[in-house]
Design a protein around this motif. Structure first.
Motif, PDB file in Angstrom:
ATOM      1  N   GLY A  61       0.806  -1.212   0.000  1.00  0.00           N
ATOM      2  CA  GLY A  61       0.000   0.000   0.000  1.00  0.00           C
ATOM      3  C   GLY A  61       0.838   1.259   0.000  1.00  0.00           C
ATOM      4  N   LEU A  62       1.896   1.278   0.793  1.00  0.00           N
ATOM      5  CA  LEU A  62       2.756   2.463   0.845  1.00  0.00           C
ATOM      6  C   LEU A  62       3.488   2.678  -0.485  1.00  0.00           C
ATOM      7  N   ILE A  63       3.892   1.587  -1.138  1.00  0.00           N
ATOM      8  CA  ILE A  63       4.541   1.719  -2.453  1.00  0.00           C
ATOM      9  C   ILE A  63       3.581   2.317  -3.471  1.00  0.00           C
ATOM     10  N   LEU A  64       2.330   1.831  -3.466  1.00  0.00           N
ATOM     11  CA  LEU A  64       1.348   2.363  -4.413  1.00  0.00           C
ATOM     12  C   LEU A  64       1.028   3.824  -4.106  1.00  0.00           C
ATOM     13  N   LEU A  65       0.982   4.187  -2.830  1.00  0.00           N
ATOM     14  CA  LEU A  65       0.767   5.590  -2.479  1.00  0.00           C
ATOM     15  C   LEU A  65       1.915   6.456  -2.989  1.00  0.00           C
TER      16      LEU A  65
END
Length: 314
Positions: A61-65
Motif C-alpha cells: 500500500g505504501l509503495i502504491l501511495l
C-alpha cells in the motif's frame, strides 16, 4: 439494413470479447492469492498469521501511495478506511480466529459462501436481482470447494464457524460497497488499491503486536516468501482486482475467489506431491465449472451455442 445488423453484431462480439479479457485479467488476482497457503506453510515462520498479513498489505500500500502520489480526501478518507478494513484488514483477522478453532478445510468452505452473500447484498445495496442461475452455481461452488478441502475427521468450534462466516460476510460487503461507491473522478484502480492496502495493513497491527509479536530469525526463504506475498499477493493483484470490480457485474466477480483453493490444490500436487482423491477431483471440476458459469447468464450461454440459420441462396 443488413450492414447495420452486421455492425451491431460486431459491436456485441467486441463487447463480449472485452468482458472476457477483463474477467481473465481479474481472475489472476484470486489465482495469485491461491499461492498463499504454499508460501505460508513452506517459507514463512509459523505463529505469525496476522503479522504476515501486515507485511503483505502495508508495504504494498505504501509503495502504491508513493507511485500515485494521491491521498484520499473528504468523504473518501473514511470510505478508504472502511473499504480497506472490509476487503483486507478484517478478513485477515477473522480468518486467523477461524484457523484457531477450525480445520483449514472447514474455514475455506465457509469462506466459499461469499458469492451467495454478495447476491443478497447486491440486491439490497445495488438493486441487482439475483438469478436462479447464479444462486444455483453459488451453491455448487460451495460444494465443490468443500469436496476439495474437506477430508478426514472434522471438529467444529462455534467461535471459528462464526469468524469464518464473518470473514466471508465482511469481504462480500467490501466487494459490493466498492462497486456501489466506484472511484472518485480521475482516480484509477491503482490509487484506490494503495488506499485500501494501506488501511487494511494498519488494521491488524495492534492485534499482531498484542497476540504474536514481531517475527524473528528470518532467513532467505522467509524473506523471499514475504516478498512474494507483498509483491504478487498485494502490489500486483489488488489493482487488477479493483479494476475488475469496477468493470464487471459484482456477483460475477464474487465467484472468482473460488479459484484460490483450486490453485492451492494444484500447487499442492505439483510442489508437495499431494494427490487428489476421486471426490476431490469431482470437487475440483465442480468449483471450476461454478466459476465459469458464474460469469455468464443462461441467455449468454444460449447465444454462444446457437447455430445461425442458413441464408437464402447459401
Amino acid at each position: 439494413m443488413r450492414t447495420l445488423s452486421r455492425g451491431t453484431h460486431a459491436g456485441r462480439a467486441s463487447l463480449s470479447g472485452g468482458t472476457l479479457g477483463v474477467t481473465a485479467l481479474t481472475a489472476l488476482a484470486p489465482a495469485g492469492w491461491g499461492t498463499t497457503y504454499l508460501v505460508t506453510t513452506e517459507f514463512l515462520p509459523s505463529g505469525h498469521p496476522l503479522g504476515s498479513g501486515v507485511i503483505r498489505a502495508l508495504p504494498a500500500g505504501l509503495i502504491l501511495l508513493a507511485l500515485t502520489r494521491k491521498l484520499p480526501c473528504d468523504e473518501w478518507l473514511w470510505r478508504a478506511l472502511l473499504l480497506g478494513a472490509l476487503n483486507i484488514g478484517a478478513p485477515f483477522a477473522l480468518l486467523f480466529v477461524a484457523a484457531q478453532h477450525l480445520p483449514g478445510g472447514v474455514a475455506a468452505t465457509l469462506f466459499a459462501v461469499q458469492p451467495l452473500l454478495v447476491v443478497g447484498l447486491a440486491l439490497l445495496l445495488l438493486g441487482e436481482k439475483p438469478t436462479r442461475w447464479r444462486l444455483g452455481w453459488g451453491v455448487a461452488g460451495v460444494v465443490g470447494v468443500g469436496l476439495i478441502v474437506l477430508r478426514g475427521r472434522l471438529s467444529f468450534g462455534l467461535p471459528g464457524v462464526l469468524a469464518g462466516l464473518a470473514a466471508a460476510g465482511v469481504m462480500a460487503g467490501g466487494i459490493v460497497l466498492t462497486k456501489r461507491w466506484g472511484r472518485p473522478e480521475g482516480v484509477g484502480a491503482t490509487t484506490v488499491a494503495g488506499w485500501q492496502l494501506t488501511a487494511g495493513g494498519l488494521v491488524p497491527v495492534p492485534f499482531a503486536l498484542a497476540f504474536e509479536g514481531l517475527p524473528t530469525g528470518l532467513d532467505a526463504r522467509a524473506i523471499g516468501g514475504y516478498a512474494w506475498l507483498a509483491g504478487v499477493g498485494a502490489l500486483l493483484s489488488y489493482p487488477v482486482w479493483f479494476h475488475g470490480i469496477g468493470k464487471l457485474p459484482v456477483v460475477a466477480v464474487s465467484f472468482l475467489p473460488l479459484l484460490s483453493p483450486v490453485i492451492a490444490t494444484i500447487l499442492g500436487g505439483l510442489c508437495l506431491g499431494e494427490t487428489l482423491t476421486p471426490w476431490q477431483g469431482v470437487g475440483f471440476v465442480l468449483a471450476l465449472t461454478a466459476v465459469t458459469a458464474g460469469q455468464s447468464t443462461p441467455s449468454t450461454v444460449r447465444n454462444l451455442v446457437r447455430v445461425p440459420a442458413p441464408r437464402n441462396g447459401a
